[in-house]
Design an enzyme around this catalytic site. Structure first.
Site, PDB file in Angstrom:
ATOM      1  N   CYS A 114       0.825  -1.225   0.000  1.00  0.00           N
ATOM      2  CA  CYS A 114       0.000   0.000   0.000  1.00  0.00           C
ATOM      3  C   CYS A 114       0.856   1.270   0.000  1.00  0.00           C
ATOM      4  CB  CYS A 114      -0.924   0.012   1.206  1.00  0.00           C
ATOM      5  SG  CYS A 114      -2.130  -1.317   1.113  1.00  0.00           S
ATOM      6  N   HIS A 259      -3.583   7.264   1.036  1.00  0.00           N
ATOM      7  CA  HIS A 259      -3.866   5.959   0.438  1.00  0.00           C
ATOM      8  C   HIS A 259      -5.296   5.583   0.804  1.00  0.00           C
ATOM      9  CE1 HIS A 259      -4.002   1.781  -0.387  1.00  0.00           C
ATOM     10  NE2 HIS A 259      -3.931   1.424   0.877  1.00  0.00           N
ATOM     11  N   ASN A 289      -9.871  -0.314  -2.661  1.00  0.00           N
ATOM     12  CA  ASN A 289      -8.461  -0.100  -2.329  1.00  0.00           C
ATOM     13  C   ASN A 289      -7.612  -0.656  -3.476  1.00  0.00           C
ATOM     14  OD1 ASN A 289      -5.854  -0.321  -1.339  1.00  0.00           O
ATOM     15  ND2 ASN A 289      -6.474  -1.008   0.701  1.00  0.00           N
TER      16      ASN A 289
HETATM   17  O1  UT7 Z   1      -4.551  -0.897   2.498  1.00  0.00           O
HETATM   18  C1  UT7 Z   1      -4.056  -1.059   3.781  1.00  0.00           C
HETATM   19  C2  UT7 Z   1      -4.459  -2.291   4.388  1.00  0.00           C
HETATM   20  N1  UT7 Z   1      -5.798  -2.454   4.793  1.00  0.00           N
HETATM   21  C3  UT7 Z   1      -6.453  -1.665   5.669  1.00  0.00           C
HETATM   22  O2  UT7 Z   1      -6.074  -0.597   6.015  1.00  0.00           O
HETATM   23  C4  UT7 Z   1      -7.727  -2.240   6.238  1.00  0.00           C
HETATM   24  C5  UT7 Z   1      -7.900  -1.876   7.674  1.00  0.00           C
HETATM   25  N2  UT7 Z   1      -9.032  -2.537   8.286  1.00  0.00           N
HETATM   26  C6  UT7 Z   1     -10.337  -2.307   7.921  1.00  0.00           C
HETATM   27  O3  UT7 Z   1     -10.569  -1.493   7.043  1.00  0.00           O
HETATM   28  C7  UT7 Z   1     -11.439  -3.006   8.675  1.00  0.00           C
HETATM   29  O4  UT7 Z   1     -10.887  -3.732   9.746  1.00  0.00           O
HETATM   30  C8  UT7 Z   1     -12.259  -3.955   7.764  1.00  0.00           C
HETATM   31  C9  UT7 Z   1     -13.093  -3.144   6.801  1.00  0.00           C
HETATM   32  C10 UT7 Z   1     -11.340  -4.902   7.025  1.00  0.00           C
HETATM   33  C11 UT7 Z   1     -13.234  -4.780   8.625  1.00  0.00           C
HETATM   34  O5  UT7 Z   1     -14.011  -3.953   9.432  1.00  0.00           O
HETATM   35  P1  UT7 Z   1     -14.200  -4.314  10.971  1.00  0.00           P
HETATM   36  O6  UT7 Z   1     -15.120  -3.323  11.533  1.00  0.00           O
HETATM   37  O7  UT7 Z   1     -12.825  -4.387  11.585  1.00  0.00           O
HETATM   38  O8  UT7 Z   1     -14.928  -5.716  10.890  1.00  0.00           O
HETATM   39  P2  UT7 Z   1     -14.473  -7.129  11.458  1.00  0.00           P
HETATM   40  O9  UT7 Z   1     -13.346  -7.678  10.676  1.00  0.00           O
HETATM   41  O10 UT7 Z   1     -14.330  -7.052  12.931  1.00  0.00           O
HETATM   42  O11 UT7 Z   1     -15.763  -7.973  11.163  1.00  0.00           O
HETATM   43  C12 UT7 Z   1     -16.995  -7.699  11.796  1.00  0.00           C
HETATM   44  C13 UT7 Z   1     -17.974  -8.779  11.378  1.00  0.00           C
HETATM   45  C14 UT7 Z   1     -17.443 -10.189  11.589  1.00  0.00           C
HETATM   46  O12 UT7 Z   1     -18.510 -10.981  12.001  1.00  0.00           O
HETATM   47  P3  UT7 Z   1     -18.683 -11.356  13.556  1.00  0.00           P
HETATM   48  O13 UT7 Z   1     -17.431 -12.085  13.949  1.00  0.00           O
HETATM   49  O14 UT7 Z   1     -18.855 -10.049  14.276  1.00  0.00           O
HETATM   50  O15 UT7 Z   1     -19.907 -12.210  13.570  1.00  0.00           O
HETATM   51  C15 UT7 Z   1     -17.010 -10.613  10.217  1.00  0.00           C
HETATM   52  O16 UT7 Z   1     -17.073 -11.996  10.029  1.00  0.00           O
HETATM   53  O17 UT7 Z   1     -18.258  -8.670   9.973  1.00  0.00           O
HETATM   54  C16 UT7 Z   1     -18.036  -9.931   9.343  1.00  0.00           C
HETATM   55  N3  UT7 Z   1     -17.569  -9.676   7.985  1.00  0.00           N
HETATM   56  C17 UT7 Z   1     -18.429  -9.410   6.988  1.00  0.00           C
HETATM   57  N4  UT7 Z   1     -19.761  -9.313   6.935  1.00  0.00           N
HETATM   58  C18 UT7 Z   1     -20.319  -9.005   5.746  1.00  0.00           C
HETATM   59  C19 UT7 Z   1     -16.311  -9.645   7.497  1.00  0.00           C
HETATM   60  N5  UT7 Z   1     -16.317  -9.361   6.191  1.00  0.00           N
HETATM   61  C20 UT7 Z   1     -17.618  -9.213   5.838  1.00  0.00           C
HETATM   62  C21 UT7 Z   1     -18.267  -8.902   4.630  1.00  0.00           C
HETATM   63  N6  UT7 Z   1     -19.613  -8.808   4.633  1.00  0.00           N
HETATM   64  N7  UT7 Z   1     -17.591  -8.678   3.474  1.00  0.00           N
END
Ligand code: UT7
Length: 332
Positions: A114, A259, A289
């Site tokens: 990134c 980014h 992204n």
């Molecule tokens: O480019 C540089 C690198 N990347 C980043 O900077 C990304 C940084 N991180 C993020 O942007 C966020 O952490 C994410 C967008 C990846 C995820 O958001 P979050 O609020 O941290 O969600 P989470 O991973 O804690 O997931 C919450 C819930 C989970 O379910 P449970 O365990 O609460 O039942 C996941 O399984 O959302 C679920 N989940 C989804 N649900 C619907 C994960 N992916 C999805 C999805 N659709 N695509």
């Protein structure tokens, strides 16, 4: 000592638009979840046989060269940022070199994920500042839609990333206080496995085994929450580090191009820096992204919209896999 300045920028994104609704037919996700957590509404997916990383870069480079009033033979150096090179080796820089009538110039890839564009820009800037080269092409190009799995087990990453390319022409200038004023680069490899793709790597005797696909071992891994938390810390820190080095303040920023990792991350940086909407680029809703291509695509769109003016202070910043992060402070 000469400075280097950006004199042309061009982008290319694949034609195929993939909406959140399209993805929700393939996996257990919803438009609401994706928009709320990331701000993404749609992204572009490459077309096999048309949109390779080097082909997309070539299209972007042609536009950048034309806008800079240059032709391929004028370029002395190609620095190519990508995590998704066409081949495992050689790098995509070499493939770009053969696609336009460049001379037999150095053309190499930078692997900083990134932060790839900031790293590549900094590398090219050093070559120009030392006087070794006068004109460089700096590229960020990614095809990522085929590394994730469009399935329930791949949904945590596959909804976030997209494909695209952008190139800039960087030229030597003797104008004082113009161009790239500074770049700041950092790495903390202790976090390498928090956002990574292990295979096919060289650690194992057998790089591939048939069960790897089934086990999902060919998919990238991301500790989303940890990456998020660190992004919130290091984006503002590295922006301030760049500004401090130039004796500038946050209020001096005319345009911040972060980014595009997550609209919530961008919003948090904007709040922390106390910047109004018109001074911060946010286009993740259109492209997702695009990793090394995201910052230059942001610059390209801003330039095309007339949001980049002579004398403006442009600050770029990135954070991502490695962990690697960096900033560039530019007087346009
Ligand atoms: O480019 C540089 C690198 N990347 C980043 O900077 C990304 C940084 N991180 C993020 O942007 C966020 O952490 C994410 C967008 C990846 C995820 O958001 P979050 O609020 O941290 O969600 P989470 O991973 O804690 O997931 C919450 C819930 C989970 O379910 P449970 O365990 O609460 O039942 C996941 O399984 O959302 C679920 N989940 C989804 N649900 C619907 C994960 N992916 C999805 C999805 N659709 N695509």
């Amino acid at each position: 000592m000469p400075n280097s300045k950006i004199t042309g920028v061009g982008m290319y994104v694949p034609e195929q638009v993939v909406t959140n609704a399209d993805l929700s037919k393939l996996m257990d996700t919803t438009d609401e979840w994706i928009i709320e957590r990331t701000g993404i509404k749609e992204r572009r997916f490459f077309k096999e046989g048309v949109d390779t990383v080097s082909c997309m870069a070539t299209k972007a480079a042609k536009i950048a060269l034309e806008r800079a009033g240059k032709t391929a033979p004028d370029i002395d150096l190609i620095v190519f940022a990508t995590l998704s090179a066409d081949y495992n080796f050689p790098g995509s820089g070499a493939l770009l070199q053969r696609k336009l009538p460049f001379r037999q110039i150095p053309a190499f890839d930078v692997r900083a994920q990134c932060s790839g564009f900031i790293y590549a820009l900094s590398v090219a800037d050093q070559f120009i500042k030392t006087g070794m080269y006068k004109n460089a092409l700096v590229v960020g190009s990614e095809v990522q839609s085929n590394v994730f799995e469009l399935s329930d087990r791949g949904r945590n990453m596959s909804v976030i990333f997209g494909d695209g390319a952008c190139a800039v022409v960087l030229e030597a200038t003797d104008e004082p206080n113009k161009g790239i004023l500074t770049t700041k680069l950092h790495t903390d490899g202790h976090f390498a496995e928090e956002l990574y793709l292990e295979h096919p790597g060289s650690r194992r005797k057998q790089r591939f085994s048939p069960d790897m696909i089934e086990k999902g071992e060919l998919l990238p891994y991301m500790n989303g929450k940890l990456v998020f938390m660190n992004a919130l810390k290091y984006f503002p820190e590295v922006i301030r580090e760049g500004l401090d080095a130039c004796n500038l303040k946050e209020t001096d920023i005319d345009l911040l191009i972060p980014h595009q990792a997550n609209a919530r991350i961008t919003a948090a940086i904007q709040k922390e820096m106390n910047l109004p909407d018109e001074k911060v680029i946010s286009n993740i809703h259109k492209y997702g992204n695009t990793t090394a291509a995201s910052i230059p695509i942001g610059l390209c769109e801003a330039w095309e919209q007339g949001r980049v003016k002579d004398g403006d202070l442009i600050v770029m910043a990135a954070f991502g896999s490695g962990f690697m992060w960096g900033s560039a402070v530019i007087r346009w």
